[in-house]
Design a protein around this motif. Structure first.
Motif, PDB file in Angstrom:
ATOM      1  N   ALA A  60      44.300  26.526 -63.635  1.00 37.24           N
ATOM      2  CA  ALA A  60      45.443  25.831 -64.232  1.00 37.24           C
ATOM      3  C   ALA A  60      46.630  26.769 -64.379  1.00 37.24           C
ATOM      4  CB  ALA A  60      45.052  25.243 -65.582  1.00 37.24           C
ATOM      5  N   VAL A  61      46.397  28.006 -64.857  1.00 32.77           N
ATOM      6  CA  VAL A  61      47.522  28.926 -65.025  1.00 32.77           C
ATOM      7  C   VAL A  61      48.049  29.368 -63.661  1.00 32.77           C
ATOM      8  CG1 VAL A  61      46.736  29.707 -67.287  1.00 32.77           C
ATOM      9  CG2 VAL A  61      46.029  30.978 -65.261  1.00 32.77           C
ATOM     10  N   ALA A  62      47.150  29.479 -62.659  1.00 33.66           N
ATOM     11  CA  ALA A  62      47.614  29.840 -61.320  1.00 33.66           C
ATOM     12  C   ALA A  62      48.469  28.724 -60.734  1.00 33.66           C
ATOM     13  CB  ALA A  62      46.410  30.116 -60.415  1.00 33.66           C
TER      14      ALA A  62
ATOM     15  N   HIS B  51      50.883  29.358 -57.738  1.00 33.11           N
ATOM     16  CA  HIS B  51      49.981  30.091 -56.856  1.00 33.11           C
ATOM     17  C   HIS B  51      48.782  29.202 -56.531  1.00 33.11           C
ATOM     18  CE1 HIS B  51      51.731  33.952 -58.862  1.00 33.11           C
ATOM     19  NE2 HIS B  51      52.567  33.424 -57.963  1.00 33.11           N
ATOM     20  N   ASP B  52      49.005  28.255 -55.630  1.00 30.06           N
ATOM     21  CA  ASP B  52      47.952  27.291 -55.314  1.00 30.06           C
ATOM     22  C   ASP B  52      46.747  27.944 -54.655  1.00 30.06           C
ATOM     23  OD1 ASP B  52      49.465  25.293 -56.388  1.00 30.06           O
ATOM     24  OD2 ASP B  52      50.266  24.577 -54.482  1.00 30.06           O
TER      25      ASP B  52
ATOM     26  N   ASP C 170      45.524  30.894 -55.298  1.00 29.99           N
ATOM     27  CA  ASP C 170      44.702  31.460 -56.371  1.00 29.99           C
ATOM     28  C   ASP C 170      43.932  30.359 -57.093  1.00 29.99           C
ATOM     29  OD1 ASP C 170      45.527  33.983 -55.779  1.00 29.99           O
ATOM     30  OD2 ASP C 170      46.924  34.167 -57.465  1.00 29.99           O
ATOM     31  N   ALA C 171      44.602  29.232 -57.297  1.00 32.91           N
ATOM     32  CA  ALA C 171      43.940  28.121 -57.984  1.00 32.91           C
ATOM     33  C   ALA C 171      42.718  27.664 -57.188  1.00 32.91           C
ATOM     34  CB  ALA C 171      44.912  26.963 -58.188  1.00 32.91           C
ATOM     35  N   ARG C 172      42.900  27.532 -55.852  1.00 32.19           N
ATOM     36  CA  ARG C 172      41.758  27.110 -55.031  1.00 32.19           C
ATOM     37  C   ARG C 172      40.655  28.161 -55.044  1.00 32.19           C
ATOM     38  NH1 ARG C 172      46.104  25.170 -51.859  1.00 32.19           N
ATOM     39  NH2 ARG C 172      46.098  27.055 -50.569  1.00 32.19           N
ATOM     40  N   SER C 173      41.044  29.427 -55.022  1.00 35.93           N
ATOM     41  CA  SER C 173      40.034  30.496 -55.066  1.00 35.93           C
ATOM     42  C   SER C 173      39.230  30.431 -56.355  1.00 35.93           C
ATOM     43  CB  SER C 173      40.711  31.862 -54.938  1.00 35.93           C
ATOM     44  OG  SER C 173      41.339  32.001 -53.687  1.00 35.93           O
ATOM     45  N   ALA C 174      39.918  30.160 -57.472  1.00 35.54           N
ATOM     46  CA  ALA C 174      39.228  30.069 -58.759  1.00 35.54           C
ATOM     47  C   ALA C 174      38.240  28.911 -58.771  1.00 35.54           C
ATOM     48  CB  ALA C 174      40.243  29.922 -59.889  1.00 35.54           C
ATOM     49  N   LEU C 175      38.652  27.779 -58.229  1.00 33.48           N
ATOM     50  CA  LEU C 175      37.784  26.603 -58.252  1.00 33.48           C
ATOM     51  C   LEU C 175      36.605  26.752 -57.298  1.00 33.48           C
ATOM     52  CD1 LEU C 175      40.589  23.910 -58.479  1.00 33.48           C
ATOM     53  CD2 LEU C 175      39.030  24.628 -60.298  1.00 33.48           C
TER      54      LEU C 175
ATOM     55  N   ARG D 216      42.061  14.453 -51.080  1.00 26.49           N
ATOM     56  CA  ARG D 216      41.965  15.087 -52.406  1.00 26.49           C
ATOM     57  C   ARG D 216      43.021  16.166 -52.569  1.00 26.49           C
ATOM     58  NH1 ARG D 216      36.681  18.260 -54.901  1.00 26.49           N
ATOM     59  NH2 ARG D 216      37.710  18.968 -56.797  1.00 26.49           N
ATOM     60  N   ALA D 217      43.213  16.950 -51.517  1.00 21.98           N
ATOM     61  CA  ALA D 217      44.215  18.018 -51.586  1.00 21.98           C
ATOM     62  C   ALA D 217      45.606  17.446 -51.792  1.00 21.98           C
ATOM     63  CB  ALA D 217      44.154  18.865 -50.317  1.00 21.98           C
ATOM     64  N   ILE D 218      45.902  16.334 -51.080  1.00 25.30           N
ATOM     65  CA  ILE D 218      47.216  15.700 -51.239  1.00 25.30           C
ATOM     66  C   ILE D 218      47.397  15.195 -52.661  1.00 25.30           C
ATOM     67  CG2 ILE D 218      48.607  13.723 -50.538  1.00 25.30           C
ATOM     68  CD1 ILE D 218      48.637  16.025 -48.546  1.00 25.30           C
ATOM     69  N   ARG D 219      46.351  14.579 -53.202  1.00 25.75           N
ATOM     70  CA  ARG D 219      46.446  14.060 -54.575  1.00 25.75           C
ATOM     71  C   ARG D 219      46.673  15.193 -55.575  1.00 25.75           C
ATOM     72  NH1 ARG D 219      41.503   9.606 -54.518  1.00 25.75           N
ATOM     73  NH2 ARG D 219      42.649   7.976 -53.368  1.00 25.75           N
ATOM     74  N   GLN D 220      45.955  16.294 -55.391  1.00 24.81           N
ATOM     75  CA  GLN D 220      46.142  17.430 -56.296  1.00 24.81           C
ATOM     76  C   GLN D 220      47.543  17.996 -56.182  1.00 24.81           C
ATOM     77  OE1 GLN D 220      42.948  20.044 -55.169  1.00 24.81           O
ATOM     78  NE2 GLN D 220      41.512  19.156 -56.641  1.00 24.81           N
ATOM     79  N   ALA D 221      48.047  18.019 -54.961  1.00 24.73           N
ATOM     80  CA  ALA D 221      49.403  18.539 -54.765  1.00 24.73           C
ATOM     81  C   ALA D 221      50.436  17.634 -55.421  1.00 24.73           C
ATOM     82  CB  ALA D 221      49.694  18.683 -53.284  1.00 24.73           C
TER      83      ALA D 221
END
Length: 741
Positions: free
Chosen positions: A586-588, A593-594, A596-601, A736-741
């Protein structure tokens, strides 16, 4: 020498018996060597330097005497009496001017030496300059019960002795000026009533016992419950009180003091009870027990008792030394201090038991509470118990503050404390071998909470070395360089803590814990600002007992490197939890920093597969979705899979002999089979593996009926299914990626 003087009910203008020597005969023994019962003296009564002796009764009996001027029994006046009536009797006497016994020597081996209950003195009363009173019995050496003295009452330098009772009994005395028992005033007594008794006394001016020495081996040294002092009260400059018993060496229960109360440098001792019992005392100025103040007491009530005391300005115990081997050193529950409370600069409190060495439960302190450099010790309970304390300024326990406690209650207890500004334990050393070092659950701090720069806490047990459960901290929480140790539980338990600013855990912060609950616990913690944590700090967590950070929220990236923080969440936490990864994502994402966010998830799902209780089937599916979609966060993986299947199809169709051919009809109607071109072969591979795509190549280039053609056909079925599956996975992941974006 006179053989008795009888002036009972006489009416005379003046009476001068100065330098007289009266040795009573049997004729006057019962009424006194000098008898002035009910006498009316219009002018002055003088017995300066007189020597009165009565071996069977009073030396001077002057009950009800009325003197229009002053009464002078000084300059070597000596009275030796016998019996319960006293050596000198002035019951109900009315003296318009002063009453002086300066330098007088009064002796009675079987009763009081001066009995002046209800005496009324229009001027001052002087029993000083070497005044000596030696009495016997429960009535006291000097009795002034209910006396009314318009001016001052001075006993400076007096020496009072009673081996079987009080030396001064002045309950309900009313003094229009000050009362002075200093400059070497000495009172040596015996019995439960106390050496000096001032119960309910009314003193308009100051009450001074500066330098006085009060001693009672079987009771209080000073009893002044309910005393009212219109000025200051001084028990300092070498004041010494040695008492015995539950009532205390010095008792000021419910005393009302308009000005300050000073026990600066006083030495109070009681081996069987409190040294100072001042519960409910009201002080209009400051209360000063510092600069060498020493109190040695015994028992559950405490060495110094200030329960419910009301102090208008400052309460100072700076440098004081309080000792109690069987109870609290300082018991001040419910104390109200209008200024600051100062227990610093060498303040030392040694107590024993569950009540704590220093008790401030529910205390109300308008400004600062300082224990800077204080040393508190309790081998059987808390060193400081201040649950519910309210401090209008800051609370300072730093610069060498040392607290050694024992037991489940903690070395320092601040449960539910309300601190308006900062709470500082900078450099403090807290130790408890059987419980928490600091227990501050529910504490509310209006400023920052500082546990840094050498702060050391050593605790024991499941509750943690430092406990901050549900604490509310308005600005920063700093544990920079702190060293927390607990060999049997958490080092820091801060579940539910709320911090309005940053939380700082760097510059050598070390937390050594043990057990399943983790070394550091921040379950549900809310950090409004940033999380300052060094790579070295998380490295120690990875190498030791894990942390528990499920529910921890903060703003911005942790100051540790992103990859190091991911390593910590995987290898430095006690168990798997999804929220820490989601918080980092969330903070990424908030920082843009998308990646980083994907890496965290993705790291979260990896950790879930590795450490959670997923079933074998669920883990297998998770591994498959990671391979094909990166758990849905990398849908391009599915495209790579489709490309791989296409490559396999191309290889199969290209290198299996006779599998594909173009069949045409000759002019003689014969079927002619020719190999497909490379382009046609590729198009067949595309049509086989990629759904919803048709190149039209299949109308010319077809599978043959050969063994190779049939093999390619069956392989094509599987490739078609795989292609459809991967394409569907890509579509789902991309959506899903589009929705998240």
């Amino acid at each position: 020498m006179l053989d008795g003087v009888n002036g009972e009910r006489c009416q005379i203008p003046d009476l001068d018996l100065s330098r007289s020597v009266v040795d009573v005969t049997d004729q006057y023994a019962g009424d006194g060597a000098v008898c002035l019962l009910g006498a009316q003296i219009t002018g002055q009564l003088s017995m300066n330097g007189a020597i009165l002796t009565n071996e069977t009764g009073p030396a001077l009996a002057a009950d009800g005497v009325s003197v229009g001027g002053g009464m002078f029994l000084d300059d070597g006046f000596t009275a030796t009496g016998h019996g319960d009536d006293g050596a000198v009797r002035l019951l109900g006497a009315q003296i318009t001017g002063p009453l002086s016994l300066r330098g007088a020597i009064l002796t009675n081996e079987t009763g009081p030496v001066l009995t002046a209950d209800r005496v009324s003195v229009g001027g001052g009363m002087f029993l000083d300059d070497g005044f000596t009173a030696t009495g016997h019995g429960d009535d006291g050496a000097v009795r002034l019960l209910g006396a009314h003295i318009t001016g001052q009452l001075s006993m400076n330098g007096a020496i009072l002795t009673n081996e079987t009772g009080p030396v001064l009994t002045a309950d309900r005395v009313n003094v229009g000026g000050g009362m002075f028992l200093d400059d070497g005033f000495t009172a040596t007594a015996h019995g439960d009533n106390g050496a000096v008794c001032l119960l309910g006394a009314q003193i308009t001016g100051p009450l001074s016992l500066r330098g006085a020495i009060l001693t009672s081996e079987t009771g209080p040294a000073l009893v002044a419950d309910g005393v009212s002092v219109g000025g200051q009260m001084f028990l300092d400059d070498g004041f010494t009180a040695t008492g015995h018993g539950d009532d205390g060496a010095v008792r000021l229960l419910g005393a009302q003091i308009t000005g300050p109360l000073s026990l600066r440098g006083a030495i109070l001792t009681n081996e069987t009870g409190p040294a100072l019992a001042a519960d409910g005392v009201s002080v209009g100025g400051g209360m000063v027990l510092d600069h060498g103040f020493t109190a040695t007491g015994h028992g559950d009530r405490g060495a110094v008792c200030l329960l419910g005391a009301q102090i208008t300005t400052q309460l100072s115990l700076r440098g004081a030394i309080l000792t109690n081997e069987t109870g609290p050193a300082l018991a001040a529950d419910g104390v109200s201090v209008g200024g600051g409370m100062v227990l610093d600069h060498g303040f030392t409190a040694t107590g024993h038991g569950d009540d704590g060495a220093v008790r401030l439960l529910g205390a109300q302190i308008t400004t600062q509470l300082s224990l800077r450099g204080a040393i508190l010790t309790n081998e059987a309970g808390p060193a400081l118990a201040a649950d519910g304390v309210s401090v209008g300024g800051g609370m300072v326990l730093d610069h060498g503050f040392t607290a050694t406690g024992h037991g489940d209650d903690g070395a320092v207890r601040l449960l539910g404390a309300q601190i308006t500004t900062q709470l500082s334990l900078r450099g403090a050393i807290l130790t408890n071998e059987a419980g928490p070092a600091l227990a501050a659950d529910g504490v509310s701090v209006g400023g920052g909470m500082v546990l840094d720069h050498g702060f050391t806490a050593t605790g024991h047990g499941d509750d943690g070395a430092v406990r901050l459960l549900g604490a509310q901290i308005t600005t920063q929480l700093s544990l920079r360089g702190a060293i927390l140790t607990n060999e049997t539980g958490p080092a820091l338990a801060a579940d539910g803590v709320s911090v309005g600013g940053d939380m700082v855990l760097d510059d050598g912060f070390t937390a050594t814990g043990h057990g399943d609950r983790g070394a550091v616990r921040f379950v549900g913690a809310q950090i409004t600002g940033g999380l300052w944590v060094a790579d070295e700090t998380v490295g120690r967590a990875i190498g030791g007992t894990g942390w528990v950070v499920d529910g921890l929220t903060y703003d911005g990236y942790p100051t540790a490197r992103f990859t190091r923080w991911l390593d910590f969440l995987r290898d430095g936490t006690a168990s798997y939890a999804a929220q820490p990864y989601q918080q980092l994502a969330a903070v990424a994402r908030a920082a843009g920093h998308d990646a980083d966010a994907r890496s965290a998830l993705i790291a979260q799902r990896d950790d879930q597969v590795q450490r959670s209780t997923l079933t074998g089937r669920a883990k297998a599916w998770a591994r498959f979705t990671k391979l094909t979609l990166g758990y849905g966060y990398q849908p391009w993986r599915a495209l790579i899979g489709v490309a791989g299947i296409l490559l396999i199809a191309v290889l199969v169709t290209s290198f299996v002999p006779g599998a594909l051919a173009v069949v045409t009809t000759s002019t003689t109607h014969e079927l002619i089979s020719t190999p497909c071109t490379s382009i046609q072969t590729f198009q067949i591979a595309v049509d086989t593996t990629i759904p919803l795509v048709s190149t039209g190549a299949g109308s010319a280039c077809r599978l043959t009926s050969t063994v190779g053609g049939q093999a390619v056909g069956w392989i094509g079925v599987f490739l078609t299914v795989a292609g459809w599956a991967l394409t569907a996975l890509f579509a789902a992941g991309f959506t899903r990626a589009i929705r998240q974006a």
